[in-house]
Design an enzyme around this catalytic site. Structure first.
Site, PDB file in Angstrom:
ATOM      1  CG  ASP A 137      -1.711   1.305   1.322  1.00 53.28           C
ATOM      2  OD1 ASP A 137      -2.531   1.579   0.429  1.00 53.28           O
ATOM      3  OD2 ASP A 137      -1.465   2.050   2.286  1.00 53.28           O
ATOM      4  CG  ASP A 167       2.500  -0.332   5.147  1.00 55.45           C
ATOM      5  OD1 ASP A 167       2.245  -0.661   3.970  1.00 55.45           O
ATOM      6  OD2 ASP A 167       1.698   0.290   5.864  1.00 55.45           O
ATOM      7  CE1 TYR A 174      -5.775   3.922   2.717  1.00 58.40           C
ATOM      8  CE2 TYR A 174      -4.450   2.188   3.724  1.00 58.40           C
ATOM      9  CZ  TYR A 174      -4.554   3.318   2.927  1.00 58.40           C
ATOM     10  OH  TYR A 174      -3.431   3.841   2.339  1.00 58.40           O
ATOM     11  CD  GLU A 207       3.048   5.682   4.852  1.00 54.26           C
ATOM     12  OE1 GLU A 207       3.239   4.457   4.851  1.00 54.26           O
ATOM     13  OE2 GLU A 207       2.413   6.258   5.751  1.00 54.26           O
TER      14      GLU A 207
END
Length: 619
Positions: free
Chosen positions: A165, A168, A324, A571
């Site tokens: 995703d 990570d 999420y 990120e």
């Protein structure tokens, strides 16, 4: 007998020398009998047969019978010879043209959006999980996650593949599906632009890598299912130090800790989004009939499951809810139903997507601070734009017109809210629209809005509509497209920091991206769960540049901290990059507009075939 001599003097004609007519006739008969007793050759016969007045030595003309006409042999030979001569001359000229080297004018350099697009697509190469293809072109990545699903004894299912995703190594199927839907939508609308940029095959490979994995997460050959894989890997660290994908900082290739699989048995939101992803991709791959039908069948199965087994995929306390969390599944019903209608042409999906009750549950009739914000969680705005397209180009009329007109008007209002003349959303001093109201990680929402604005302006242009109304004021499509450009330009470096938030683009961009694979060198050393902490906490730039990653973005004051440990700034995510790719392709290159028809390839005629005329009246 005398006559006049023209040369002078008298001319005498002697009667003695003249013969009577009878004598002449008798002599000729003797000559004729002698001539008939001798065989004449062809030339002599031609002399005898010559018409009166013809020269004695003239030859007879020859002719060529062509079936439909008779022509002179001489003209025929000249005509055939001329044609052959001209053909040989043309062939010689063509041979010279092909063999002589030419100096072609080089193509114009790609515009800034096309250059950024090529880099943004590379991010997906860096996020691949499973056995990497030879042409992946990210040298610091390798095969990883090769036991996903199989290593979980409670699942024992092959879940190798897909995409990690963000920074990570977790595979979140909810935002991954949204990313694939966005990429497919952009290809359906702008395939000609992708091809002009030389990226059509690349983006289709990216989509297929994702859809191949999604097909593994449920029984795609069945018509009815009772479960879906929602996530591979774990990120919750609230229960103490336990090795998982968030607690550890290691390269995906070196993971040796357990990667549990999270399944859901009532997850309408996830099923709806996965159905949308597979349905949209089936249109992208419509020329590959077998694969396209497989995707469409999977989409139908998922949507049926989502409608029958109601519930959110991320209930409170679950791992997905921490990262999420889905707030509702009604918007996925509208979104998935719309895409399934375009993919299959089945009007029952359109009836569902345009049901007023469903739109009400999805939030279409009440505002709220996040109304008009398109994201991996809320698909309402995207659904409204998508179904406005149907009304603009096909206008199906009753019984769909009422809600389609409502969605079209609501889409116009959302576009008005994006403009700086209205106060629906604040802006930073640098001009970035605050769609998430000053909360962190703003760029993914901005990229999505830029795509919708640019796309809707192309819809209006294709429908020969110069603009739209915001109250009493009329705004041209150029105003809407300018909004999209200013927001994307901000992301690409036109901001107070003078920094491109797309890694690898421009002279200045983030160097300490929150990303495990990019921050640990590929030096043959395997760093364990905690072994990578020194790289995480280092203030040095990442040893590997993750080209094309759009980072989370600045704060509400246009400030940005290039710090690896602060994921709110540095990120990147799949969903964010998919929105950026869609916005970039819509703005890139020469203005060619959208592909009006491909999305309707499976949609039957909106109007029934008129009945045959009545038979003639007979008294």
């Amino acid at each position: 007998m005398f006559g006049r001599d023209p040369w002078g003097g008298a001319l005498e004609i002697s009667n003695a020398d003249s013969a009577t007519d009878d004598d002449r006739s008798r002599n000729l008969q003797e000559y004729d009998r002698a001539a008939l007793s001798r065989q004449l050759d062809e030339t002599q016969q031609s002399w005898l047969l010559a018409a009166p007045g013809d020269p004695a030595g003239k030859k007879k003309k020859r002719y060529v019978d062509l079936g439909c006409m008779v022509v002179s042999r001489k003209i025929f030979i000249w005509t055939v010879g001329s044609v052959l001569g001209i053909g040989l001359l043309i062939g010689l000229i063509m041979l010279i043209v092909k063999t002589v080297p030419h100096r072609h004018r080089p193509p114009p350099p790609p515009d800034e959006y096309t250059q950024a697009l090529r880099k943004a697509l590379m991010f997906f190469n860096a996020q691949r999980s499973g056995p990497l293809p030879k042409h992946n072109n990210v040298t610091w990545r390798g095969n990883s996650g090769m036991k996903d699903g199989i290593s979980d004894t409670s699942i024992k299912k092959n879940l190798v593949g897909g995409y990690y995703d963000a920074g990570d190594a977790i595979k979140f199927n909810f935002p991954m599906s949204f990313a694939m839907t966005m990429l497919s939508w952009s290809v359906i609308e702008y395939s000609a632009k992708y091809e002009a940029a030389g990226e059509l095959q690349h983006v289709k490979e990216i989509i297929k890598w994702g859809t191949d994995y999604l097909l593994k997460t449920f029984n795609n050959s069945a018509d009815t299912i009772d479960r879906i894989v929602a996530q591979v890997g774990q990120g919750d660290t609230s229960k103490g130090p336990a090795e998982n994908d968030h607690y550890c900082w290691t390269r995906p290739e070196d993971i040796d800790y357990p990667r549990p699989v999270y399944e859901c048995h009532s997850c309408s939101d996830l099923a709806g989004e996965m159905a949308a992803a597979l349905a949209a991709a089936s249109i992208v791959f419509k020329d590959s009939k077998t694969y396209s039908e497989k995707l469409a069948h999977g989409a139908r199965t998922l949507f049926k499951y989502g409608r029958e087994q109601r519930g959110r995929y991320s209930p409170g306390g679950s791992d997905p809810s921490l990262f999420y969390n889905s707030t509702s599944y009604w918007d996925e019903f509208v979104w998935g139903g719309a895409w399934l209608y375009f993919a299959t042409g089945n009007s029952s999906y359109l009836q569902l997507a345009t049901a007023p009750g469903l739109a009400k549950h999805a939030g279409a009739f009440w505002g709220g601070p996040d109304y008009g914000v398109f994201s991996w969680d809320n698909k309402l705005t995207g659904s409204q734009v998508l179904l406005s397209r149907l009304r603009l180009f096909l206008s199906p009329g009753y019984p769909y017109e009422e809600i389609l007109r409502t969605f079209h008007n609501q889409t116009s209002n959302v576009m008005c809210s994006y403009l700086p003349y209205f106060s629906s959303f604040n802006r930073t001093k640098g001009g970035l629209i605050q769609l998430n109201h000053g909360r962190p990680q703003p760029l993914q929402y901005v990229a999505n809005a830029a795509f919708l604005a640019s796309l809707f302006s192309d819809y209006l242009d294709a429908a020969d509509t110069p603009g739209w109304y915001c109250g009493p004021n009329f705004y041209s499509t150029d105003i809407l497209r300018d909004f999209a450009r200013t927001q994307i330009n901000y992301i690409l470096g036109d901001n107070p920091q003078k920094m491109s938030y797309l890694v690898g683009y421009g002279k200045r961009y983030p160097k300490r991206v929150h990303h495990r694979g990019a921050s640990i060198p590929k030096n043959g050393v395997k760093y364990g769960c905690k072994g990578g902490y020194k790289w995480r906490d280092s203030k040095k730039p990442n040893p590997n540049t993750i080209v094309g990653a759009m980072v989370a973005g600045p704060d509400k004051h246009d400030g940005f901290k290039d710090v690896r440990t602060n994921y709110n700034y540095t990120e990147p995510t799949l969903a964010g990059n998919a929105g950026l790719v869609a916005a970039l392709i819509s703005l890139s290159g020469v203005k060619t507009g959208i592909d009006k028809n491909t999305i309707f390839s499976a949609v039957p005629s909106m109007f029934p075939t008129p009945p045959p005329p009545p038979s003639a009246w007979k008294p």
